[in-house]
Enzyme design. Structure first.
Site, PDB file in Angstrom:
ATOM      1  N   CYS A  95     -26.354 -10.453  -3.659  1.00  0.00           N
ATOM      2  CA  CYS A  95     -26.196  -9.810  -2.351  1.00  0.00           C
ATOM      3  C   CYS A  95     -25.784  -8.344  -2.518  1.00  0.00           C
ATOM      4  CB  CYS A  95     -25.148 -10.544  -1.521  1.00  0.00           C
ATOM      5  SG  CYS A  95     -24.836  -9.802   0.097  1.00  0.00           S
ATOM      6  N   CYS A 130     -13.818   2.812   8.733  1.00  0.00           N
ATOM      7  CA  CYS A 130     -15.202   2.333   8.830  1.00  0.00           C
ATOM      8  C   CYS A 130     -15.234   0.883   8.354  1.00  0.00           C
ATOM      9  CB  CYS A 130     -16.111   3.190   7.953  1.00  0.00           C
ATOM     10  SG  CYS A 130     -17.829   2.658   7.929  1.00  0.00           S
ATOM     11  N   CYS A 179     -20.921  -8.245   5.613  1.00  0.00           N
ATOM     12  CA  CYS A 179     -20.693  -9.129   4.472  1.00  0.00           C
ATOM     13  C   CYS A 179     -20.822 -10.585   4.931  1.00  0.00           C
ATOM     14  CB  CYS A 179     -19.309  -8.902   3.879  1.00  0.00           C
ATOM     15  SG  CYS A 179     -18.881 -10.065   2.549  1.00  0.00           S
ATOM     16  N   ASP A 202       0.828  -1.198   0.000  1.00  0.00           N
ATOM     17  CA  ASP A 202       0.000   0.000   0.000  1.00  0.00           C
ATOM     18  C   ASP A 202       0.866   1.252   0.000  1.00  0.00           C
ATOM     19  OD1 ASP A 202      -2.404   1.352  -0.003  1.00  0.00           O
ATOM     20  OD2 ASP A 202      -2.644   1.327   2.165  1.00  0.00           O
ATOM     21  N   CYS A 210     -19.137  -2.192   5.830  1.00  0.00           N
ATOM     22  CA  CYS A 210     -19.314  -3.052   4.656  1.00  0.00           C
ATOM     23  C   CYS A 210     -18.728  -4.446   4.876  1.00  0.00           C
ATOM     24  CB  CYS A 210     -18.721  -2.400   3.408  1.00  0.00           C
ATOM     25  SG  CYS A 210     -16.958  -2.052   3.475  1.00  0.00           S
ATOM     26  N   CYS A 230     -23.846   0.873   4.098  1.00  0.00           N
ATOM     27  CA  CYS A 230     -22.883   1.980   4.077  1.00  0.00           C
ATOM     28  C   CYS A 230     -23.544   3.247   4.625  1.00  0.00           C
ATOM     29  CB  CYS A 230     -22.381   2.220   2.651  1.00  0.00           C
ATOM     30  SG  CYS A 230     -21.211   3.602   2.539  1.00  0.00           S
ATOM     31  N   CYS A 237     -20.354 -12.765  -5.288  1.00  0.00           N
ATOM     32  CA  CYS A 237     -21.245 -11.825  -4.601  1.00  0.00           C
ATOM     33  C   CYS A 237     -22.701 -12.110  -4.947  1.00  0.00           C
ATOM     34  CB  CYS A 237     -20.903 -10.380  -4.983  1.00  0.00           C
ATOM     35  SG  CYS A 237     -19.482  -9.691  -4.102  1.00  0.00           S
TER      36      CYS A 237
END
Length: 354
Positions: A198, A248, A255, A141, A251, A205, A195
């Site tokens: 879903c 945050c 999941c 990163d 999400c 969010c 996914c």
């Protein structure tokens, strides 16, 4: 190269990595998506997302001679952490993203990636020299790298509708890191998407930052607002942030694939200073020296003391009205920092309304 690829994965496991995948450098499909995202302005003030041109989507332009990318996964969900949803629902608490409760992942991941490269060099030094040498560069990163797209191609998971990588067997509570190398290693089969229909991440969010499946407007994302944004947080978004003062996790928390997530075995990611279950008022009372001492070695240290107070002021503006909260905010309304004064004054007006 098939054997070497297998050996690298075995050595990575010995170093504590959760998974390793290998892919080529073709990111043509991801390049178009990334450019479209930039053109929409969804990167906000993260100018670094746009300024490197095609280096982000063409690995060999970033690191010449790159033929393969070794993508690494490292789980981070700490053991014994307070229940995330319970903390988030308690307006007097400061919710801190679970990835940042322990040591800064940049340091941990980079160290492990370097050790893996050292092992490759030590085990195959002479052979690699005869073949032209072992060239590599490690990333965590820390450079223009499309880590999710690379990890997906390397078979480690798929890009979820929230744009994070999801692993079918391990969820999404993990970090990613990469080794760019000139070794023509055997590559893995890309992952497929699971996914389905879903849309839990989109629905939960708080700021509706997931504007469409697989697309996030960072300018609305709480992680961006509390970490990347350096100035004032938009007024209309402050009430939506709740008590989330650093990042945050909504999400991910909702999941369904995260029911398979593993607790990390990496001791560096253990909770430090009670950050998993700490009060907003406690954090707001720290002076700068306390902040620097407690956050030394943490990813949170990077945002600095002023931004930390700004975020907590917003959290306190959304907290239950108490005498202690009013007193603390009134004190910070005269802070030396203009940004802290502004957000503290806003928080006070929120309590006056109630």
């Amino acid at each position: 190269m098939q054997k070497l690829s297998a050996n690298i994965k075995a050595w990575a496991a010995e170093l504590g990595f959760s998974d390793i995948g290998i892919t080529d450098t073709d990111l043509q499909a991801a390049e178009a998506e990334h450019q479209n995202w930039i053109e929409k302005g969804f990167h906000g003030e993260m100018d670094y997302m746009a300024k490197h041109g095609t280096k982000r989507t063409r690995p060999a332009e970033l690191v010449p001679n790159t033929l393969r990318i070794i993508s690494a996964r490292l789980d981070y969900l700490p053991p014994d952490a307070a229940d995330s949803k319970a903390v988030m629902l308690n307006g007097e608490k400061a919710f801190i993203s679970r990835y940042s409760l322990g040591r800064d992942y940049h340091k941990v991941m980079r160290s492990k990636l370097q050790k893996l490269c050292d092992r490759i060099q030590a085990e195959l030094g002479q052979i690699l020299e005869q073949a032209g040498g072992f060239e590599y560069r490690v990333f965590t990163d820390s450079a223009p790298v499309l880590e999710v797209a690379l990890a997906e191609k390397a078979g480690m998971g798929w890009r979820g509708k929230h744009t994070l990588l999801i692993n079918k067997d391990r969820g999404s509570w993990f970090f990613l890191g990469e080794i760019y190398t000139n070794l023509p290693l055997a590559i893995d089969t890309p992952a497929t998407n699971h996914c389905g229909t879903c849309s839990s991440c989109m629905e939960v969010c708080p700021t509706q930052a997931i504007t469409a499946p697989y697309e996030v407007d960072a300018r609305r994302c709480i992680s961006y607002l509390t970490i990347e944004l350096k100035g004032s947080i938009p007024l209309e978004l402050r009430p939506l942030i709740g008590n989330r003062v650093y990042g945050c996790d909504d999400c991910q928390l909702f999941c369904p694939w995260n029911k398979f997530a593993d607790i990390t075995k990496e001791t560096d990611f253990a909770v430090k200073h009670g950050l998993d279950d700490i009060s907003l008022l406690d954090c707001f009372s720290w002076d700068e020296e306390t902040f620097k001492t407690r956050m030394a070695g943490s990813a949170i240290y990077r945002i600095g003391y002023e931004q930390w107070l700004r975020n907590i002021a917003v959290g306190l503006g959304n907290a239950p009205t108490t005498d202690a909260t009013i007193v603390a905010l009134e004190k910070r309304a005269h802070d030396d920092s203009a940004i802290v004064r502004e957000h503290s004054a806003w928080a006070l007006t929120q309590h006056q309304k109630s």
